[in-house]
Write a protein that holds these residues in place. Structure first.
Motif, PDB file in Angstrom:
ATOM      1  N   ALA A 684       0.853  -1.198   0.000  1.00  0.00           N
ATOM      2  CA  ALA A 684       0.000   0.000   0.000  1.00  0.00           C
ATOM      3  C   ALA A 684       0.886   1.244   0.000  1.00  0.00           C
ATOM      4  CB  ALA A 684      -0.889  -0.014   1.235  1.00  0.00           C
ATOM      5  N   GLY A 685       0.465   2.266  -0.736  1.00  0.00           N
ATOM      6  CA  GLY A 685       1.309   3.453  -0.889  1.00  0.00           C
ATOM      7  C   GLY A 685       1.094   4.469   0.203  1.00  0.00           C
ATOM      8  N   SER A 686       1.106   4.039   1.456  1.00  0.00           N
ATOM      9  CA  SER A 686       0.799   4.996   2.512  1.00  0.00           C
ATOM     10  C   SER A 686       2.021   5.779   2.970  1.00  0.00           C
ATOM     11  CB  SER A 686       0.140   4.287   3.688  1.00  0.00           C
ATOM     12  OG  SER A 686       0.804   3.071   3.920  1.00  0.00           O
ATOM     13  N   GLY A 687       3.201   5.398   2.519  1.00  0.00           N
ATOM     14  CA  GLY A 687       4.399   6.156   2.891  1.00  0.00           C
ATOM     15  C   GLY A 687       4.459   7.453   2.106  1.00  0.00           C
ATOM     16  N   ALA A 688       5.264   8.371   2.612  1.00  0.00           N
ATOM     17  CA  ALA A 688       5.373   9.677   1.954  1.00  0.00           C
ATOM     18  C   ALA A 688       5.943   9.519   0.552  1.00  0.00           C
ATOM     19  CB  ALA A 688       6.258  10.594   2.777  1.00  0.00           C
ATOM     20  N   ASP A 689       6.755   8.496   0.357  1.00  0.00           N
ATOM     21  CA  ASP A 689       7.475   8.310  -0.891  1.00  0.00           C
ATOM     22  C   ASP A 689       6.548   8.119  -2.096  1.00  0.00           C
ATOM     23  OD1 ASP A 689       9.732   7.493  -2.560  1.00  0.00           O
ATOM     24  OD2 ASP A 689       8.732   5.534  -2.465  1.00  0.00           O
ATOM     25  N   PHE A 690       5.481   7.358  -1.911  1.00  0.00           N
ATOM     26  CA  PHE A 690       4.588   7.049  -3.031  1.00  0.00           C
ATOM     27  C   PHE A 690       3.954   8.331  -3.603  1.00  0.00           C
ATOM     28  CE2 PHE A 690       0.321   5.775  -4.595  1.00  0.00           C
ATOM     29  CZ  PHE A 690       0.744   5.004  -5.663  1.00  0.00           C
ATOM     30  N   GLY A 691       3.415   9.145  -2.705  1.00  0.00           N
ATOM     31  CA  GLY A 691       2.791  10.403  -3.138  1.00  0.00           C
ATOM     32  C   GLY A 691       3.793  11.312  -3.831  1.00  0.00           C
ATOM     33  N   GLN A 692       4.997  11.358  -3.282  1.00  0.00           N
ATOM     34  CA  GLN A 692       6.020  12.237  -3.867  1.00  0.00           C
ATOM     35  C   GLN A 692       6.416  11.754  -5.262  1.00  0.00           C
ATOM     36  OE1 GLN A 692       6.923  15.186  -2.658  1.00  0.00           O
ATOM     37  NE2 GLN A 692       7.938  15.367  -4.660  1.00  0.00           N
ATOM     38  N   ARG A 693       6.499  10.431  -5.408  1.00  0.00           N
ATOM     39  CA  ARG A 693       6.843   9.893  -6.734  1.00  0.00           C
ATOM     40  C   ARG A 693       5.746  10.227  -7.752  1.00  0.00           C
ATOM     41  NH1 ARG A 693       7.449   4.348  -7.438  1.00  0.00           N
ATOM     42  NH2 ARG A 693       6.727   3.768  -5.364  1.00  0.00           N
ATOM     43  N   LEU A 694       4.515  10.192  -7.265  1.00  0.00           N
ATOM     44  CA  LEU A 694       3.378  10.536  -8.128  1.00  0.00           C
ATOM     45  C   LEU A 694       3.509  11.995  -8.600  1.00  0.00           C
ATOM     46  CD1 LEU A 694       0.804   9.073  -9.039  1.00  0.00           C
ATOM     47  CD2 LEU A 694      -0.356   9.952  -7.015  1.00  0.00           C
ATOM     48  N   VAL A 695       3.833  12.865  -7.672  1.00  0.00           N
ATOM     49  CA  VAL A 695       3.999  14.291  -8.001  1.00  0.00           C
ATOM     50  C   VAL A 695       5.152  14.477  -8.993  1.00  0.00           C
ATOM     51  CG1 VAL A 695       4.760  16.504  -7.042  1.00  0.00           C
ATOM     52  CG2 VAL A 695       3.003  15.165  -5.856  1.00  0.00           C
ATOM     53  N   ASP A 696       6.274  13.810  -8.726  1.00  0.00           N
ATOM     54  CA  ASP A 696       7.438  13.949  -9.618  1.00  0.00           C
ATOM     55  C   ASP A 696       7.103  13.470 -11.031  1.00  0.00           C
ATOM     56  OD1 ASP A 696       8.793  14.886  -7.465  1.00  0.00           O
ATOM     57  OD2 ASP A 696       9.906  13.025  -7.066  1.00  0.00           O
ATOM     58  N   ALA A 697       6.347  12.393 -11.116  1.00  0.00           N
ATOM     59  CA  ALA A 697       5.998  11.871 -12.445  1.00  0.00           C
ATOM     60  C   ALA A 697       5.045  12.831 -13.153  1.00  0.00           C
ATOM     61  CB  ALA A 697       5.369  10.492 -12.309  1.00  0.00           C
ATOM     62  N   MET A 698       4.118  13.417 -12.399  1.00  0.00           N
ATOM     63  CA  MET A 698       3.183  14.373 -13.006  1.00  0.00           C
ATOM     64  C   MET A 698       3.908  15.590 -13.564  1.00  0.00           C
ATOM     65  SD  MET A 698      -0.238  14.631 -10.685  1.00  0.00           S
ATOM     66  CE  MET A 698      -1.094  15.731 -11.817  1.00  0.00           C
ATOM     67  N   ALA A 699       4.980  15.970 -12.877  1.00  0.00           N
ATOM     68  CA  ALA A 699       5.739  17.155 -13.317  1.00  0.00           C
ATOM     69  C   ALA A 699       6.307  16.954 -14.714  1.00  0.00           C
ATOM     70  CB  ALA A 699       6.852  17.454 -12.333  1.00  0.00           C
ATOM     71  N   MET A 700       6.493  15.713 -15.103  1.00  0.00           N
ATOM     72  CA  MET A 700       7.075  15.457 -16.431  1.00  0.00           C
ATOM     73  C   MET A 700       6.061  15.644 -17.554  1.00  0.00           C
ATOM     74  SD  MET A 700       9.436  12.255 -15.425  1.00  0.00           S
ATOM     75  CE  MET A 700      10.207  12.032 -17.020  1.00  0.00           C
ATOM     76  N   HIS A 701       4.832  15.948 -17.180  1.00  0.00           N
ATOM     77  CA  HIS A 701       3.738  16.175 -18.123  1.00  0.00           C
ATOM     78  C   HIS A 701       3.268  14.866 -18.757  1.00  0.00           C
ATOM     79  CE1 HIS A 701       1.083  17.961 -21.008  1.00  0.00           C
ATOM     80  NE2 HIS A 701       1.819  17.609 -22.035  1.00  0.00           N
ATOM     81  N   ARG A 702       4.029  14.297 -19.649  1.00  0.00           N
ATOM     82  CA  ARG A 702       3.666  13.028 -20.285  1.00  0.00           C
ATOM     83  C   ARG A 702       4.906  12.151 -20.327  1.00  0.00           C
ATOM     84  NH1 ARG A 702      -1.317  14.293 -22.709  1.00  0.00           N
ATOM     85  NH2 ARG A 702      -2.109  15.655 -21.099  1.00  0.00           N
TER      86      ARG A 702
END
Ligand code: HDD
Length: 712
Positions: A684-702
C-alpha cells in the motif's frame, strides 16, 4: 509633462477602479425598464383580454424584445473564439538604455493588463482544443496610453505580405459552398493554399507540431512575431522581438486527446484558465525581448523583416525583462472579452514599428475591423478599451458617443479655447516616430531576401525530438488524409521534400502519395542547424496546478489516501475524486470523502494523471465499472502518469497496463523501457514516498517513451 498626467498613479487596481464606474450589481434591486420605470410583471405581455392580441402600447414588451433582437454583434473575422483575463505587468529593472517606454522603467509599478487568448479559424462557439494557432493579445494600460501586443503562440506567420491575408483566411475558414469544416485546417482549400504559397512552409511545420494543441493557455509561449523597435530618450533604436515565457513551461495535449476533449468539454482551455485564476493559481508569463542593434540588421542569414523567420534564441538570447500575472476573471464576458478591441498599431513612446510588410498591413486592418464589429468609431470609449491615460482631442460625435466634450471648439488651431487641447512636445511625452531614412521606388514586389522558404522550416524540424517529429508526421497524415484532391496531397508531399526527405516520405506513405526519392537540387545544402529552445521537451517541468483524477469507492485505503492527498496538495496539484455515484464515500478508517465527478461526467482526457486508490473493497468495486477501466486504459495510451499501489495494481492489469514492478522494463520486446509514468508499489502506498513519486511523475507532463514503445 502634460499637466493632466502629472499626478497619474497607475497601480494594479487602476483598471478595476475605472471599470467599477460602469459596473452594475442587480442584487437587492427592483426591476426597471431601460428608462428606469419600475416593472410590475415581466412574464405577461399586455393583451386585449386574457386570450386577446398583444397591444402596440406595450412599451415594456417592445423594449425587451427589441433589445434581445439586437444583442448579437458580428464575431471577429478571425480569432472569434477567445477568452480573456485581467492582470498586471511589472518590469524587473529600468530599461531606459534601450527604450523610453514608461511602463518599462519602474519595477515598483504594476501596470494593469487585459489578455485575450484565442483560436484563429473557428467561429465563436467552436471547440477550444482544435489544431490551430493560438492568439495571445495583451493590452497594457500604461500611463502613456494603451500598448497592445497582439501576438500568437507561434513566432512566425503563414504569409510575408498583408496583401495575402484575406486569401489565406478565405482558404483556412470553412469552405464557402457548404461551410464545412468548422475550426479545422484539414480540408482542401487550406492545403491548396499552403501547397501553392511556399512561404507558408515554416509556419505549417509549427501548425502541425504539438504547439497547435496547447494543454493550457497557461502553458504556452507568446510571440509578437514581427520585428518592432525599441527607441530610447536619445532617439537610438534597437530592433526587438517580443516573447512571453510561461513559468509553468510549454506543454501540449495529445492529438487523440484534443479531439476527444472537443466533444467532452469544448470549453476546456477557457475553463482551465478561469478555474486556475479562481483558485489563486495565477498564470504567470515572463516578458522577454530579443534585441539587435540597428547596425546589425544585415548580419544574419535571414531578413529580420521577414515574418516567416524567427531569431534563434541560441543566436540572439531572450532577455527576460518583466513578468505578467493574470489574477482576475472578467465580470462579464461580452462587456469585457467580446468587446475588447486590440490593435497592433497601439504603441507608446519608446516602441515603434519596423518595415515588415505583414506588420505594415496589420496597422490598417485592426481599427478598420472594429468599425463594423463594434458599430462605429467610438469603440475606444467602451470600458474595457478605455486607456487609463486621459484622452483629449478634437474628434467628435459618431455612433454611441459617450464623452460629453464641453465648450465651443473642436478644432485645431483655435483661439477661442487657448488653442487647447495642446500638442505635446517629445519631452512632454508626445509620440515621435523613429526617424528611419527611407528611399525607394514604388513597386509591388518582395525583396529577394524573403525568398528562402525552407531553411527555418528545416531548422524547426531538426530541433524536434523523436516523439515530436512522430507527432508531426501523424498530423500531416491526418490533415492531408482529409484532403480530397490527390494533386494537392502530392504537391504538399513534394514541397515537404524541400524541408526533409524522410518527413516527405513518411507523410507520402501515410496518405498514399508518391514518395519523393531525392531532395530538389537547390535545397541539397539544407541547413542542419538546431535550436534546442524550440523543442517542448526542453521546457520547464512542474506538477503545480495540474489535475489528477482519483478513482475511488467505499472501502478505499484511508492511510494511503491521506498520504497521497497531502503530497498532491503540497505540490499544488488539483485532485478530484471520481466514483460511480455522487455523494460521499467512506474509507477503511470510516473517513468520508466527497465525490466530485462520476464516470459519466468525467473522462480521462480531462485530467493530467490518474491515481487508483488502494483498499480491497474500493478496488474491486471500481474494477466492475467499464468506464473506469476505459478511463485507465485511455490515460495510459495518452502517456499520462498513473499511480496504483497494493491491490490497485490488479486493476492496471484489467486495463491492459503491464506493470509489475517499478524497475521492471515494460513495453514490447523490441524496445523495453522503464515507464517513468507508472508510479506503482506492491505494498500500500501509505508512505510519503509514493505520493512524492506521483507528483514527480506528473511534473514530467507526459511519458513519451511509452508512446514510442507502443507505436511502430
Ligand atoms: Fe491578426 C485579430 C494576431 C496577422 C487582421 N490577430 C487578431 C487577434 C490576434 C491576432 C491575437 C485577436 C485579437 C483579440 O483577441 O481580439 N494577426 C495576429 C498575428 C499576426 C496577424 C500574430 C501575424 C503576425 N491579422 C494579421 C494580418 C491581418 C490581421 C496580416 C490583416 C492585414 N487580426 C486581423 C483582424 C482581427 C485580427 C481582421 C480580427 C479581429 C480583430 O482584428 O480585432 O483585424
Amino acid at each position: 509633462m502634460n499637466k493632466d498626467r502629472k499626478n497619474m498613479n497607475i497601480h494594479e487596481e487602476s483598471k478595476k477602479e475605472q471599470l467599477k464606474d460602469f459596473s452594475v450589481n442587480d442584487s437587492g434591486t427592483k426591476m426597471t425598464t431601460n428608462q428606469g420605470v419600475r416593472i410590475t410583471d415581466d412574464e405577461h405581455s399586455l393583451k386585449a383580454g386574457d386570450r386577446g392580441p398583444t397591444l402596440m402600447e406595450d412599451f415594456q414588451f417592445r423594449e425587451k424584445m427589441t433589445h434581445f433582437d439586437h444583442e448579437r454583434i458580428p464575431e471577429r473575422i478571425v480569432h472569434a473564439r477567445g477568452f480573456g483575463a485581467h492582470g498586471y505587468f511589472q518590469v524587473y529593472e529600468p530599461m531606459n538604455e534601450v527604450t523610453k517606454a514608461k511602463f518599462l522603467q519602474d519595477p515598483s509599478v504594476k501596470t494593469p493588463v487585459f489578455v485575450r487568448f484565442s483560436t484563429v479559424a473557428g467561429s465563436r462557439g467552436s471547440a477550444d482544443t482544435v489544431r490551430d494557432v493560438r492568439g495571445f493579445a495583451t493590452k497594457f494600460y500604461t500611463e502613456e496610453g494603451n500598448f497592445d501586443l497582439v501576438g500568437n503562440n507561434m513566432p512566425v506567420f503563414f504569409i510575408q505580405d498583408a496583401m495575402k491575408f484575406p486569401d489565406f483566411i478565405h482558404a483556412v475558414k470553412p469552405e464557402p459552398h457548404n461551410e464545412i469544416p468548422q475550426a479545422s485546417t484539414a480540408h482542401d482549400t487550406h492545403w491548396d493554399f499552403i501547397a501553392n504559397n511556399t512561404e507558408s512552409t515554416h509556419m505549417i511545420m509549427w501548425a502541425m507540431s504539438d504547439r497547435a494543441i496547447p494543454r493550457s493557455y497557461r502553458m504556452m509561449e507568446g510571440f509578437g512575431v514581427h520585428t518592432f523597435r525599441f527607441v530610447n530618450e536619445k532617439g537610438e533604436a534597437h530592433f526587438v522581438k517580443f516573447h512571453w515565457k510561461p513559468l509553468l513551461g510549454v506543454h501540449s495535449l495529445v492529438w487523440d486527446e484534443a479531439q476527444k476533449i472537443a466533444g467532452k468539454d469544448p470549453d476546456f482551455n477557457r475553463r482551465d484558465l478561469a478555474d486556475a485564476i479562481e483558485m489563486g493559481n495565477y498564470p504567470e508569463f515572463e516578458f522577454g525581448v530579443q534585441m539587435i542593434r540597428e547596425d546589425e540588421e544585415f548580419n544574419f542569414d535571414f531578413d529580420i523583416l521577414d515574418p516567416t523567420k524567427l531569431w534563434p534564441e541560441e543566436l540572439i538570447p531572450v532577455r527576460r525583462i518583466g513578468k505578467m500575472t493574470l489574477n482576475r476573471n472578467v465580470d462579464n464576458f461580452f462587456a469585457e472579452t467580446e468587446q475588447a478591441a486590440f490593435h497592433v498599431g497601439h504603441v507608446v513612446p519608446g516602441i515603434d514599428f519596423s518595415n515588415d510588410p505583414l506588420l505594415q498591413g496589420r496597422l490598417f486592418s485592426y481599427t478598420d475591423t472594429q468599425l463594423s464589429r463594434l458599430g462605429g468609431p467610438n469603440f475606444h470609449e467602451i470600458p474595457i478599451n478605455r486607456p487609463l491615460a486621459p484622452v483629449h482631442n478634437n474628434q467628435r460625435d459618431g455612433m454611441h458617443r459617450m464623452t460629453i466634450n464641453q465648450g465651443q471648439t473642436s478644432y485645431h488651431k483655435n483661439s477661442l479655447n487657448n488653442n487647447d487641447p495642446h500638442e505635446a512636445t517629445e519631452q512632454e511625452g508626445g509620440f515621435v516616430h523613429y526617424q528611419e531614412k527611407v528611399e525607394g521606388r514604388k513597386v509591388r514586389s518582395r525583396s529577394d531576401s524573403f525568398k528562402d522558404h525552407y531553411s527555418q522550416a528545416k531548422l524547426f524540424w531538426n530541433s524536434m525530438s523523436d516523439v515530436e517529429q512522430k507527432h508531426m508526421i501523424k498530423a500531416f497524415r491526418f490533415e492531408l488524409g482529409k484532403v480530397q484532391t490527390k494533386s494537392i496531397q502530392q504537391q504538399m508531399v513534394d514541397n515537404l521534400s524541400n524541408v526533409d526527405l524522410e518527413l516527405a516520405q513518411q507523410v507520402a506513405l501515410g496518405i498514399g502519395a508518391k514518395a519523393p526519392q531525392a531532395q530538389p537540387e537547390e535545397t541539397r545544402e539544407s541547413v542542419t542547424l538546431l535550436s534546442p529552445a524550440l523543442s517542448q521537451l526542453n521546457t520547464v517541468k512542474s506538477a503545480a496546478t495540474r489535475k489528477i483524477a482519483i478513482l475511488a469507492a467505499d472501502g478505499f485505503d484511508s492511510a494511503e489516501m491521506k498520504a497521497v492527498q497531502s503530497a498532491l496538495q503540497e505540490a499544488g496539484v488539483t485532485a478530484e475524486i471520481i466514483s460511480e455515484h455522487l455523494g460521499m464515500i467512506t474509507g477503511t478508517e470510516g473517513d468520508p470523502l466527497q465525490v466530485k465527478q462520476t464516470f459519466l461526467t468525467a473522462d480521462s482526457v480531462l485530467y493530467d494523471a490518474v491515481y487508483v486508490a488502494g483498499g480491497k473493497e474500493s478496488v474491486s468495486q471500481i474494477g466492475t465499472i467499464r468506464e473506469a477501466v476505459n478511463f485507465l486504459n485511455e490515460a495510459y495510451n495518452h502517456c499520462k502518469t498513473i499511480g496504483a499501489a497494493g491491490e490497485a495494481l490488479d486493476l492496471l492489469g484489467t486495463a491492459g497496463i503491464h506493470a509489475t514492478s517499478p524497475d521492471q522494463p515494460v513495453g514490447n520486446l523490441e524496445k523495453p523501457f522503464t515507464d517513468t509514468g507508472l508510479v506503482i508499489d506492491s505494498d500500500a502506498g501509505s508512505g510519503a514516498d509514493f505520493g512524492q513519486r506521483l507528483v514527480d511523475a506528473m511534473a514530467m507532463h507526459r511519458h513519451w517513451d511509452r508512446e514510442v514503445s507502443m507505436s511502430k
